[in-house]
Write a protein that holds these residues in place. Structure first.
Motif, PDB file in Angstrom:
ATOM      1  N   LYS A  38      96.686  63.079  11.353  1.00  0.00           N
ATOM      2  CA  LYS A  38      96.190  62.286  10.226  1.00  0.00           C
ATOM      3  C   LYS A  38      97.319  61.581   9.494  1.00  0.00           C
ATOM      4  O   LYS A  38      97.077  60.646   8.723  1.00  0.00           O
ATOM      5  CB  LYS A  38      95.422  63.183   9.248  1.00  0.00           C
ATOM      6  N   LYS A  43     100.023  56.213  13.859  1.00  0.00           N
ATOM      7  CA  LYS A  43      99.407  54.934  14.202  1.00  0.00           C
ATOM      8  C   LYS A  43     100.392  53.774  14.123  1.00  0.00           C
ATOM      9  O   LYS A  43     100.086  52.667  14.557  1.00  0.00           O
ATOM     10  CB  LYS A  43      98.218  54.660  13.277  1.00  0.00           C
ATOM     11  N   LYS A  61      96.630  55.427  21.745  1.00  0.00           N
ATOM     12  CA  LYS A  61      95.579  55.277  20.737  1.00  0.00           C
ATOM     13  C   LYS A  61      94.495  56.334  20.919  1.00  0.00           C
ATOM     14  O   LYS A  61      94.016  56.928  19.938  1.00  0.00           O
ATOM     15  CB  LYS A  61      94.973  53.877  20.814  1.00  0.00           C
ATOM     16  N   GLU A  65      93.519  59.102  18.054  1.00  0.00           N
ATOM     17  CA  GLU A  65      92.274  58.893  17.319  1.00  0.00           C
ATOM     18  C   GLU A  65      91.125  59.782  17.783  1.00  0.00           C
ATOM     19  O   GLU A  65      90.172  60.004  17.026  1.00  0.00           O
ATOM     20  CB  GLU A  65      91.860  57.417  17.422  1.00  0.00           C
TER      21      GLU A  65
END
Length: 314
Positions: A38, A43, A61, A65
């Motif tokens: 998180k 990212k 990714k 995610e």
């Protein structure tokens, strides 16, 4: 004979069942891993587009995610460790390439680069860069890899049998500190011009070999985003010459020291603190936050920056 084979088959089947069951990540580990992902820095990592693991291409990714399922937790930890290793390998290759570029400028006779040669005898300063900047960042990044790896019930770092596996990247980080043992040889005096060239040659060959080994490892497992491999050097040389054009005379190696320090500080912030890793100044080890801990990036960076060794002023 038949009964023995049957017994062995049943035993192996039972072992496989138990082995598979043991690989299901506990809920606490999954929660800690998902909490780590998180942190916004994951990212923002942009050096690696995908990795190869278990003969499959895994995209960054998706790793970040996609929520972790209990029976895929172990595999995800492995993949993320490789991904982070690829990212950190790129950092070290960038730094080593800068030092090697500078040493190659010192060796050649190209008059166009005369303005970059004005301190090629500064052996003490080169050793300070290695001891106070390069080795500490390698230790810190290796600590982050270890902390992530330890989420797995069977950490790579604990077993010698994995020396030829993807985690070899971590072992190469461990080797970076060895250069100091060679440079601390009493026969290599920084005040003796006759040994200065030998010191530079040791550094040159050592960094060259580490880069080559890292490139081999990353070539097997990492798909990097295409970029100019010398972008940092080109950018820094251009900035240095712009300063000199303003009649501000600055020794190039001192300029490089400032730029390397700034680069390392950015790496610590963006590729360590912003990923959720924490540093314990007492044990000098990296650890992961608990799911209950609030995300306080500014405070975390301040703590890391205060405890990280301060470079010698040169």
């Amino acid at each position: 004979m038949f009964s023995l084979k049957l017994f062995m088959f049943i035993f192996l089947l039972l072992y496989v069942i138990l082995y598979i069951k043991a690989h299901n990540s506990p809920e606490s580990t999954i929660k800690q891993l998902d909490n780590l992902l998180k942190y916004p820095g994951w990212k923002n990592l942009n050096d690696v587009s995908s990795i190869k693991f278990c003969k499959k291409i895994q995209y960054v990714k998706n790793l970040i995610e996609t929520p972790t399922h209990y029976y895929k937790g172990e595999q995800k930890i492995r993949a993320l460790t490789i991904y982070l290793g690829c990212t950190y390998a790129k950092v070290m290759i960038n730094i080593f390439s800068i030092i090697i570029k500078w040493q190659e400028i010192c060796k050649n006779q190209n008059k166009e680069d005369d303005d970059l040669k004005n301190e090629c005898i500064y052996t003490k300063e080169l050793i300070n860069i290695i001891a106070k900047l390069i080795v500490p960042i390698a230790i810190l990044l290796k600590g982050a890899l270890d902390a992530l790896d330890l989420l797995h019930h069977f950490p790579w770092a604990n077993f010698k049998m994995f020396r030829n596996k993807p985690y070899m990247i971590r072992l190469l980080f461990d080797r970076i500190g060895y250069i100091l043992d060679e440079l601390n040889d009493p026969s290599l005096s920084c005040d003796d011009t006759s040994t200065n060239s030998l010191t530079h040659e040791i550094v040159y060959k050592f960094f060259k070999s580490i880069i080559e080994l890292l490139q081999v490892e990353t070539g097997l497992f990492c798909e990097f985003v295409p970029s100019n491999t010398n972008y940092l050097w080109d950018e820094w040389v251009q900035a240095y010459r712009a300063i000199n054009n303003q009649r501000v005379k600055l020794i190039f190696l001192k300029f490089l020291t400032i730029k390397i320090k700034d680069y390392i500080k950015t790496v610590i912030l963006e590729k360590y603190c912003h990923l959720g890793f924490k540093f314990d100044p007492i044990t000098e080890e990296t650890f992961l936050p608990t799911p209950e801990e609030p995300i306080d990036l500014d405070l975390e960076f301040k703590a890391i920056d205060e405890e990280r060794p301060t470079p010698v002023q040169i």
